[in-house]
Design a protein around this motif. Structure first.
Motif, PDB file in Angstrom:
ATOM      1  N   THR A  80       0.840  -1.197   0.000  1.00 12.03           N
ATOM      2  CA  THR A  80       0.000   0.000   0.000  1.00 12.03           C
ATOM      3  C   THR A  80       0.875   1.246   0.000  1.00 12.03           C
ATOM      4  O   THR A  80       1.826   1.338   0.765  1.00 12.03           O
ATOM      5  CB  THR A  80      -0.907   0.001   1.246  1.00 12.03           C
ATOM      6  N   LEU A  81       0.550   2.174  -0.889  1.00 16.67           N
ATOM      7  CA  LEU A  81       1.233   3.468  -0.922  1.00 16.67           C
ATOM      8  C   LEU A  81       0.257   4.531  -0.438  1.00 16.67           C
ATOM      9  O   LEU A  81      -0.885   4.580  -0.885  1.00 16.67           O
ATOM     10  CB  LEU A  81       1.670   3.818  -2.354  1.00 16.67           C
ATOM     11  N   LYS A  82       0.712   5.365   0.483  1.00 21.63           N
ATOM     12  CA  LYS A  82      -0.110   6.483   0.954  1.00 21.63           C
ATOM     13  C   LYS A  82       0.379   7.733   0.213  1.00 21.63           C
ATOM     14  O   LYS A  82       1.558   8.065   0.270  1.00 21.63           O
ATOM     15  CB  LYS A  82       0.075   6.685   2.463  1.00 21.63           C
ATOM     16  N   VAL A  83      -0.536   8.400  -0.491  1.00 22.43           N
ATOM     17  CA  VAL A  83      -0.157   9.575  -1.280  1.00 22.43           C
ATOM     18  C   VAL A  83      -1.122  10.730  -1.015  1.00 22.43           C
ATOM     19  O   VAL A  83      -2.237  10.526  -0.568  1.00 22.43           O
ATOM     20  CB  VAL A  83      -0.157   9.253  -2.804  1.00 22.43           C
ATOM     21  N   LYS A  84      -0.652  11.938  -1.323  1.00 30.17           N
ATOM     22  CA  LYS A  84      -1.513  13.108  -1.217  1.00 30.17           C
ATOM     23  C   LYS A  84      -2.387  13.144  -2.473  1.00 30.17           C
ATOM     24  O   LYS A  84      -1.895  12.945  -3.578  1.00 30.17           O
ATOM     25  CB  LYS A  84      -0.667  14.377  -1.132  1.00 30.17           C
ATOM     26  N   ALA A  85      -3.684  13.393  -2.289  1.00 26.63           N
ATOM     27  CA  ALA A  85      -4.595  13.406  -3.430  1.00 26.63           C
ATOM     28  C   ALA A  85      -5.628  14.500  -3.283  1.00 26.63           C
ATOM     29  O   ALA A  85      -5.935  14.937  -2.178  1.00 26.63           O
ATOM     30  CB  ALA A  85      -5.290  12.048  -3.555  1.00 26.63           C
ATOM     31  N   GLY A  86      -6.169  14.931  -4.413  1.00 29.28           N
ATOM     32  CA  GLY A  86      -7.222  15.940  -4.423  1.00 29.28           C
ATOM     33  C   GLY A  86      -8.568  15.285  -4.129  1.00 29.28           C
ATOM     34  O   GLY A  86      -8.676  14.070  -3.992  1.00 29.28           O
ATOM     35  N   ALA A  87      -9.607  16.094  -4.072  1.00 34.24           N
ATOM     36  CA  ALA A  87     -10.945  15.620  -3.726  1.00 34.24           C
ATOM     37  C   ALA A  87     -11.495  14.615  -4.745  1.00 34.24           C
ATOM     38  O   ALA A  87     -12.270  13.737  -4.408  1.00 34.24           O
ATOM     39  CB  ALA A  87     -11.886  16.806  -3.607  1.00 34.24           C
ATOM     40  N   ASN A  88     -11.074  14.725  -6.010  1.00 30.41           N
ATOM     41  CA  ASN A  88     -11.617  13.859  -7.054  1.00 30.41           C
ATOM     42  C   ASN A  88     -10.843  12.540  -7.213  1.00 30.41           C
ATOM     43  O   ASN A  88     -11.076  11.801  -8.162  1.00 30.41           O
ATOM     44  CB  ASN A  88     -11.645  14.614  -8.387  1.00 30.41           C
ATOM     45  N   GLY A  89      -9.919  12.250  -6.305  1.00 33.28           N
ATOM     46  CA  GLY A  89      -9.180  10.991  -6.366  1.00 33.28           C
ATOM     47  C   GLY A  89      -7.931  11.038  -7.217  1.00 33.28           C
ATOM     48  O   GLY A  89      -7.207  10.068  -7.326  1.00 33.28           O
ATOM     49  N   LYS A  90      -7.676  12.191  -7.850  1.00 33.17           N
ATOM     50  CA  LYS A  90      -6.432  12.328  -8.607  1.00 33.17           C
ATOM     51  C   LYS A  90      -5.303  12.621  -7.620  1.00 33.17           C
ATOM     52  O   LYS A  90      -5.458  13.418  -6.714  1.00 33.17           O
ATOM     53  CB  LYS A  90      -6.529  13.473  -9.606  1.00 33.17           C
ATOM     54  N   ILE A  91      -4.157  11.953  -7.823  1.00 33.77           N
ATOM     55  CA  ILE A  91      -3.056  12.194  -6.891  1.00 33.77           C
ATOM     56  C   ILE A  91      -2.137  13.283  -7.427  1.00 33.77           C
ATOM     57  O   ILE A  91      -2.092  13.546  -8.627  1.00 33.77           O
ATOM     58  CB  ILE A  91      -2.265  10.897  -6.585  1.00 33.77           C
ATOM     59  N   PHE A  92      -1.439  13.942  -6.518  1.00 29.51           N
ATOM     60  CA  PHE A  92      -0.510  14.989  -6.899  1.00 29.51           C
ATOM     61  C   PHE A  92       0.763  14.304  -7.369  1.00 29.51           C
ATOM     62  O   PHE A  92       1.392  13.567  -6.618  1.00 29.51           O
ATOM     63  CB  PHE A  92      -0.236  15.928  -5.718  1.00 29.51           C
ATOM     64  N   GLY A  93       1.140  14.535  -8.632  1.00 28.83           N
ATOM     65  CA  GLY A  93       2.284  13.830  -9.207  1.00 28.83           C
ATOM     66  C   GLY A  93       1.837  12.439  -9.612  1.00 28.83           C
ATOM     67  O   GLY A  93       0.732  12.256 -10.102  1.00 28.83           O
ATOM     68  N   SER A  94       2.698  11.444  -9.383  1.00 29.21           N
ATOM     69  CA  SER A  94       2.309  10.060  -9.668  1.00 29.21           C
ATOM     70  C   SER A  94       3.058   9.136  -8.732  1.00 29.21           C
ATOM     71  O   SER A  94       4.084   9.505  -8.165  1.00 29.21           O
ATOM     72  CB  SER A  94       2.595   9.712 -11.131  1.00 29.21           C
ATOM     73  N   ALA A  95       2.532   7.927  -8.564  1.00 33.21           N
ATOM     74  CA  ALA A  95       3.225   6.921  -7.749  1.00 33.21           C
ATOM     75  C   ALA A  95       4.352   6.355  -8.609  1.00 33.21           C
ATOM     76  O   ALA A  95       4.144   6.012  -9.768  1.00 33.21           O
ATOM     77  CB  ALA A  95       2.248   5.832  -7.342  1.00 33.21           C
ATOM     78  N   THR A  96       5.548   6.263  -8.050  1.00 28.63           N
ATOM     79  CA  THR A  96       6.709   5.848  -8.837  1.00 28.63           C
ATOM     80  C   THR A  96       7.174   4.448  -8.451  1.00 28.63           C
ATOM     81  O   THR A  96       6.833   3.931  -7.387  1.00 28.63           O
ATOM     82  CB  THR A  96       7.887   6.824  -8.602  1.00 28.63           C
ATOM     83  N   ALA A  97       7.987   3.870  -9.341  1.00 28.55           N
ATOM     84  CA  ALA A  97       8.556   2.552  -9.079  1.00 28.55           C
ATOM     85  C   ALA A  97       9.432   2.600  -7.827  1.00 28.55           C
ATOM     86  O   ALA A  97       9.512   1.628  -7.074  1.00 28.55           O
ATOM     87  CB  ALA A  97       9.363   2.076 -10.287  1.00 28.55           C
ATOM     88  N   LYS A  98      10.071   3.742  -7.574  1.00 26.47           N
ATOM     89  CA  LYS A  98      10.912   3.890  -6.387  1.00 26.47           C
ATOM     90  C   LYS A  98      10.073   3.739  -5.119  1.00 26.47           C
ATOM     91  O   LYS A  98      10.473   3.062  -4.166  1.00 26.47           O
ATOM     92  CB  LYS A  98      11.602   5.254  -6.421  1.00 26.47           C
ATOM     93  N   GLU A  99       8.893   4.335  -5.110  1.00 31.12           N
ATOM     94  CA  GLU A  99       7.999   4.226  -3.948  1.00 31.12           C
ATOM     95  C   GLU A  99       7.524   2.779  -3.761  1.00 31.12           C
ATOM     96  O   GLU A  99       7.439   2.291  -2.639  1.00 31.12           O
ATOM     97  CB  GLU A  99       6.796   5.160  -4.108  1.00 31.12           C
ATOM     98  N   VAL A 100       7.228   2.107  -4.885  1.00 36.67           N
ATOM     99  CA  VAL A 100       6.804   0.710  -4.820  1.00 36.67           C
ATOM    100  C   VAL A 100       7.945  -0.144  -4.272  1.00 36.67           C
ATOM    101  O   VAL A 100       7.750  -1.004  -3.408  1.00 36.67           O
ATOM    102  CB  VAL A 100       6.349   0.193  -6.205  1.00 36.67           C
ATOM    103  N   SER A 101       9.168   0.117  -4.746  1.00 34.02           N
ATOM    104  CA  SER A 101      10.349  -0.610  -4.281  1.00 34.02           C
ATOM    105  C   SER A 101      10.529  -0.451  -2.769  1.00 34.02           C
ATOM    106  O   SER A 101      10.784  -1.423  -2.054  1.00 34.02           O
ATOM    107  CB  SER A 101      11.598  -0.094  -5.019  1.00 34.02           C
ATOM    108  N   GLU A 102      10.362   0.778  -2.268  1.00 34.36           N
ATOM    109  CA  GLU A 102      10.493   1.034  -0.826  1.00 34.36           C
ATOM    110  C   GLU A 102       9.391   0.331  -0.040  1.00 34.36           C
ATOM    111  O   GLU A 102       9.636  -0.192   1.054  1.00 34.36           O
ATOM    112  CB  GLU A 102      10.475   2.543  -0.561  1.00 34.36           C
ATOM    113  N   ALA A 103       8.175   0.292  -0.606  1.00 32.27           N
ATOM    114  CA  ALA A 103       7.056  -0.377   0.063  1.00 32.27           C
ATOM    115  C   ALA A 103       7.305  -1.892   0.139  1.00 32.27           C
ATOM    116  O   ALA A 103       7.008  -2.523   1.149  1.00 32.27           O
ATOM    117  CB  ALA A 103       5.752  -0.086  -0.670  1.00 32.27           C
TER     118      ALA A 103
END
Length: 93
Positions: free
Chosen positions: A24-47
């Motif tokens: 699971t990645l926790k990210v900052k997102a707007g009200a409509n479910g769009k996230i700020f930026g994008s989830a990256t492979a680096k974040e997945v690797s760390e998770a």
């Protein structure tokens, strides 16, 4: 040849551990479910490292651009011919 067999066995063990797994990645997102930026492979690797204690190079993770909340399937390539599909769940922080 012995070292290659050991590496292959280790990669297969890691694939078995990850196959069907979920991080699971926790990210900052707007009200409509769009996230700020994008989830990256680096974040997945760390998770993966945090959840499974496996060091996976971010370049070995095949994934589409993740720009909104939800569940996504990524492929982790561990060795030549050995890979594991797992789920990445992107949730609001």
């Amino acid at each position: 040849a012995h070292r290659i067999a050991e590496e292959k066995a280790a990669a297969q063990a890691a694939a078995d551990k990850l196959k069907g797994g979920k991080v699971t990645l926790k990210v900052k997102a707007g009200a409509n479910g769009k996230i700020f930026g994008s989830a990256t492979a680096k974040e997945v690797s760390e998770a993966i490292k945090a959840a499974y204690a496996l060091d996976v190079d971010r370049r070995k993770i095949a994934m589409k651009d993740i720009k909104s909340l939800g569940d996504y399937t990524v492929t982790v390539k561990l060795y030549n011919g050995i890979s594991a599909d797992m789920t990445v769940s992107v949730e609001q922080e």
